[in-house]
Design a protein around this motif. Structure first.
Motif, mmCIF file in Angstrom:
data_model
loop_
_atom_site.group_PDB
_atom_site.id
_atom_site.type_symbol
_atom_site.label_atom_id
_atom_site.label_comp_id
_atom_site.label_asym_id
_atom_site.label_seq_id
_atom_site.Cartn_x
_atom_site.Cartn_y
_atom_site.Cartn_z
ATOM 1 N N LEU A 19 -2.891 -0.581 -4.387
ATOM 2 C CA LEU A 19 -3.097 -1.299 -5.638
ATOM 3 C C LEU A 19 -4.039 -0.527 -6.543
ATOM 4 N N TYR A 75 -7.092 0.726 -4.410
ATOM 5 C CA TYR A 75 -7.316 -0.042 -3.202
ATOM 6 C C TYR A 75 -6.124 0.139 -2.264
ATOM 7 N N TYR A 101 -9.545 1.931 -10.410
ATOM 8 C CA TYR A 101 -9.772 1.761 -8.976
ATOM 9 C C TYR A 101 -8.465 1.937 -8.208
ATOM 10 N N PHE A 139 -0.085 -1.182 1.334
ATOM 11 C CA PHE A 139 0.194 -1.591 -0.040
ATOM 12 C C PHE A 139 -0.942 -1.068 -0.899
ATOM 13 N N ARG A 153 4.333 -0.113 -2.324
ATOM 14 C CA ARG A 153 4.465 -0.292 -0.881
ATOM 15 C C ARG A 153 4.839 1.051 -0.268
ATOM 16 N N LEU A 175 -11.412 -0.594 -0.772
ATOM 17 C CA LEU A 175 -11.583 0.263 -1.941
ATOM 18 C C LEU A 175 -11.555 1.721 -1.499
ATOM 19 N N TYR A 191 -8.396 -6.092 -13.205
ATOM 20 C CA TYR A 191 -7.006 -6.497 -13.391
ATOM 21 C C TYR A 191 -6.133 -5.510 -12.627
ATOM 22 N N PHE A 192 -5.215 -6.070 -11.853
ATOM 23 C CA PHE A 192 -4.477 -5.272 -10.888
ATOM 24 C C PHE A 192 -3.057 -4.973 -11.343
ATOM 25 N N GLY A 193 -2.570 -3.821 -10.906
ATOM 26 C CA GLY A 193 -1.179 -3.472 -11.102
ATOM 27 C C GLY A 193 -0.297 -4.131 -10.068
ATOM 28 N N PRO A 194 1.019 -3.884 -10.164
ATOM 29 C CA PRO A 194 1.978 -4.537 -9.260
ATOM 30 C C PRO A 194 1.988 -3.973 -7.848
ATOM 31 N N GLN A 213 -4.255 -2.106 0.872
ATOM 32 C CA GLN A 213 -4.177 -3.365 1.596
ATOM 33 C C GLN A 213 -3.237 -3.148 2.775
ATOM 34 N N LEU A 263 -8.634 -6.041 1.411
ATOM 35 C CA LEU A 263 -8.597 -4.952 0.440
ATOM 36 C C LEU A 263 -9.650 -3.919 0.800
ATOM 37 N N ARG A 283 2.998 -8.541 -4.427
ATOM 38 C CA ARG A 283 2.564 -8.456 -5.812
ATOM 39 C C ARG A 283 1.099 -8.053 -5.861
ATOM 40 N N GLY A 284 0.658 -7.636 -7.028
ATOM 41 C CA GLY A 284 -0.762 -7.365 -7.225
ATOM 42 C C GLY A 284 -1.567 -8.648 -7.331
ATOM 43 N N LEU A 285 -2.882 -8.507 -7.298
ATOM 44 C CA LEU A 285 -3.751 -9.676 -7.428
ATOM 45 C C LEU A 285 -3.784 -10.142 -8.884
ATOM 46 N N TYR A 305 -9.140 -14.667 -7.175
ATOM 47 C CA TYR A 305 -7.852 -14.033 -7.444
ATOM 48 C C TYR A 305 -6.801 -14.667 -6.534
#
Lengths: 115, 115
Positions: free
Chosen positions: A90, A36, A34, A88, A111, A46, A105-108, A38, A44, B42-44, B36
């Motif tokens: 994600l 996203y 995915y 941002f 920006r 999608l 589960y999200f990555g870092p 922000q 968020l 940072r990511g979620l 979350y």
């Protein structure tokens, strides 16, 4: 264990320039992936999701595109950035398996500032 | 479509006091619910989920959530808040309208724990 990477961490690009953000997942196979966004504030949005190589679903028509050239690689691109693309970004993954359905589960994050 | 609502923009709580972050849901069928947390830039991070079974779900960092079917709520709780719990919290629900591959997120709640 599974790990998700995003790069770059930060990016400043002028309006009209191209964009390429990369996301890779380790430690799992055939994940759902995915993208996203922000924006300032918090919600968020999608943008794209993929259930397999070459399979991309777009949620919001805009000047962004996504590709999945490999099982665990997801790329977000643009040919010409707009100011409104700042935010941002994600990447997230999920795998449907017994006991762990649907959570992502999200990555870092990356920006992006478009100037 | 499945959705969640987080009615408060910001929750302020004194350190050591109980923390509650509210979430209500609207679904057709059985709800799969998630919480979350996001720290700045940072990511979620996944905290906990409710799929079925015990209405009180325990998660990471001392958080728990109570599923209440009659009130269609899934509030996040922590008995004693820490300053380090200051962050953005998102409630999410499985969105069954899209092949079970998506989550619908709330707008987020900013939690501020005051020393």
């Amino acid at each position: 264990s599974q790990t998700i990477h995003q790069w770059p961490a930060t990016l400043v690009q002028p309006v009209g320039s191209p964009l390429s953000l990369e996301c890779t997942v380790e430690g799992t196979s055939n994940p759902n992936l995915y993208w996203y966004r922000q924006a300032a504030g918090r919600g968020l949005q999608l943008l794209f999701y993929s259930v397999g190589i070459g399979q991309i679903s777009s949620e919001v028509p805009q000047n962004l595109s996504a590709s999945r050239p490999q099982d665990r690689q997801f790329i977000l691109s643009s040919k010409k950035l707009l100011l409104s693309d700042s935010g941002f970004y994600l990447c997230a993954w999920s795998v449907l398996r017994t006991g762990s359905p649907y959570e992502q589960y999200f990555g870092p994050g990356t920006r992006l500032t478009v100037t | 479509a499945q959705s969640v609502a987080q009615p408060e923009d910001q929750v302020n709580v004194a350190e050591g006091n109980p923390l509650t972050v509210k979430c209500t849901y609207s679904v057709s069928g059985n709800p799969y619910l998630f919480w979350y947390v996001q720290y700045p830039n940072r990511g979620l991070q996944f905290l906990l989920k409710y799929i079925t079974g015990d209405n009180l779900v325990k998660g990471s960092y001392g958080f728990e959530a109570e599923f209440n079917k009659s009130q269609t709520s899934f509030h996040l709780k922590k008995p004693s808040a820490l300053v380090s719990d200051s962050a953005l919290y998102f409630c999410a629900v499985r969105d069954i309208g899209y092949g079970n591959n998506r989550l619908a997120f709330g707008k987020g709640n900013q939690v501020v724990v005051i020393p």
